[in-house]
Design an enzyme around this catalytic site. Structure first.
Site, short mmCIF file in Angstrom:
data_model
loop_
_atom_site.label_atom_id
_atom_site.label_comp_id
_atom_site.label_asym_id
_atom_site.label_seq_id
_atom_site.Cartn_x
_atom_site.Cartn_y
_atom_site.Cartn_z
N GLU A 12 0.89 -1.29 -0.11
CA GLU A 12 0.06 0.26 0.02
C GLU A 12 0.77 1.25 -0.10
O GLU A 12 1.70 1.40 0.54
CB GLU A 12 -0.90 0.01 1.23
CG GLU A 12 -1.84 -1.06 1.12
CD GLU A 12 -2.25 -1.31 2.71
OE1 GLU A 12 -3.70 -1.62 2.72
OE2 GLU A 12 -1.78 -1.12 3.80
N ASP A 14 -7.53 -4.74 9.05
CA ASP A 14 -7.17 -3.69 8.05
C ASP A 14 -7.15 -3.94 6.78
O ASP A 14 -6.39 -3.07 6.00
CB ASP A 14 -6.11 -3.17 8.86
CG ASP A 14 -4.75 -4.11 8.78
OD1 ASP A 14 -5.03 -5.25 7.98
OD2 ASP A 14 -3.65 -3.67 8.87
#
Ligand SMILES: NC(=O)c1ccc[n+]([C@@H]2O[C@H](COP(=O)([O-])OP(=O)(O)OC[C@H]3O[C@@H](n4cnc5c(N)ncnc54)[C@H](O)[C@@H]3O)[C@@H](O)[C@H]2O)c1
Length: 354
Positions: free
Chosen positions: A65, A236
């Protein structure tokens, strides 16, 4: 003309060794307390930041990410991965590095390791949130999932919230034993438990920090009594959660940035319009935090770019005048800005290998 780079080309770089030195130099609990204050200060000015859900590249085994933000003066981003299978291969689940840049010139002004810094900032954010959401009298925390983040979480809750007892549980008993040994000199009372049920006994705060790339059920509805604060860290990613959905329906839910949390957090299990409160609004007084002794509060943490920005700014400030950084020749910066090729050409004889 000298082929040596100009001053602007050198970017302060904080390596893993530097970061460890810096944190030892300042003291880990002081760093956690400072970071909680830095992050809280940035949450107070939340509306002025650029915000976007992080840019995620998913694979079957993990995610990579990018997490950017800017306050108009400074821009920052973090690269971070999440690979739950990694520990079985001797690698970490989460690794990271990040950068700050000057918005005015676009030139980078800090490059830093962020694997340690992520553990520190995640723990500081959790403890900062708990200051507003957990029962004030909370002194015992259940810590479920005793991996890389766990000691940092325990120490942040000690330093920021006054927690004095942690009750540890992990499906891997060796992780619990390691975490307990690492915390032996911390001043915390550490209790090793054999189940999640045992860990939550008498705990007013429950932290879940497990890693599994699936919908897991670390806490079931019957495990969560009234009045507790849940600090849910490990859910998450899309398809990666830790709490049974029924717990969410009984809880007041607090999040960082709803557009990201609805994709990645525990609330991905709920309707897209299920009511949640943004943590920054609790901090500024625009929204209520805990308002009842029997209320179950849930911080559905996924980690947001502003927390990394605050942490990088703290590092940039803290390294000044210390030996805990080097300067990287990172930016090509010719004396004549349009003569990049000339700079390259002039360098040839001096760097040529004899
Ligand atoms: N919210 C955030 O800001 C944030 C930041 C960093 C990491 N994370 C997440 O936190 C989680 C933990 O990260 P880490 O670096 O400590 O990972 P890690 O792999 O080092 O540790 C995870 C631990 O969870 C344990 N575990 C797995 N399933 C379990 C279960 N059912 N019950 C009890 N224990 C279980 C594993 O045995 C392991 O010891 C990851 O999912 C990571 O993505 C979130």
């Amino acid at each position: 003309m000298s082929p040596l780079p100009s001053k602007l080309a050198y970017v302060p770089f904080v390596s893993v060794e530097h970061m460890m030195g810096l944190v030892h130099h300042i003291g880990v609990e002081k760093v956690l307390t400072d970071l909680a204050a830095e992050i809280e200060a940035d949450f107070r000015r939340w509306p002025l930041f650029d915000k976007t859900p992080r840019v995620a590249s998913h694979s079957d085994v993990g995610v990579i990410e990018l997490m950017p933000t800017s306050d108009g003066q400074t821009y920052g981003f973090k690269y971070v991965n999440g690979h739950p299978k990694n520990t079985a291969e001797g690698l970490q689940t989460v690794t990271a590095f990040g950068l700050l840049a000057d918005v005015e010139s676009g030139y980078p002004k800090l490059l830093s390791e962020m694997t340690l810094l992520t553990a520190l900032r995640t723990a500081a954010t959790s403890a900062m949130a708990a200051k507003y959401l957990a029962p004030r009298s909370a002194r015992t925390m259940a810590m479920i999932g005793n991996g890389a983040q766990s000691e940092f979480q325990c120490l942040a809750f000690k330093a920021v919230c006054g927690v004095d007892t942690v009750r540890l549980f992990d499906i891997d008993p060796s992780a619990t034993a390691r975490c307990a040994a690492n915390l032996a000199q911390s001043g915390l009372k550490v209790v090793e438990c054999r189940s999640g049920e045992e860990a939550i006994e008498g705990a007013q705060i429950i932290t879940t920090c497990t890693a599994d790339k699936q919908y897991a059920t670390i806490l079931t509805d019957n495990m969560v009594g009234s009045g507790v604060h849940i600090n849910a860290i490990g859910g998450d990613c899309p398809g990666k959660t830790e709490l049974h959905a029924d717990i969410l329906l009984r809880s007041s839910i607090f999040v960082e940035y709803p557009p990201q949390t609805r994709i990645e957090g525990e609330i991905q299990q709920l309707d897209p319009d299920h009511a949640v409160t943004e943590l920054w609004q609790v901090i500024t007084g625009e929204a209520e935090g805990r308002n009842d002794d029997r209320q179950i509060t849930l911080f559905d943490s996924v980690g947001f770019a502003i927390e990394d920005f605050s942490a990088l700014r703290y590092v940039a400030k803290s390294i000044r005048g210390t030996p805990y950084f080097t300067r990287l020749d990172m930016i090509a910066d010719p004396d004549d800005p349009r003569d990049l090729f000339g700079m390259f050409q002039r360098a040839k004889p001096e760097i040529a290998i004899a």
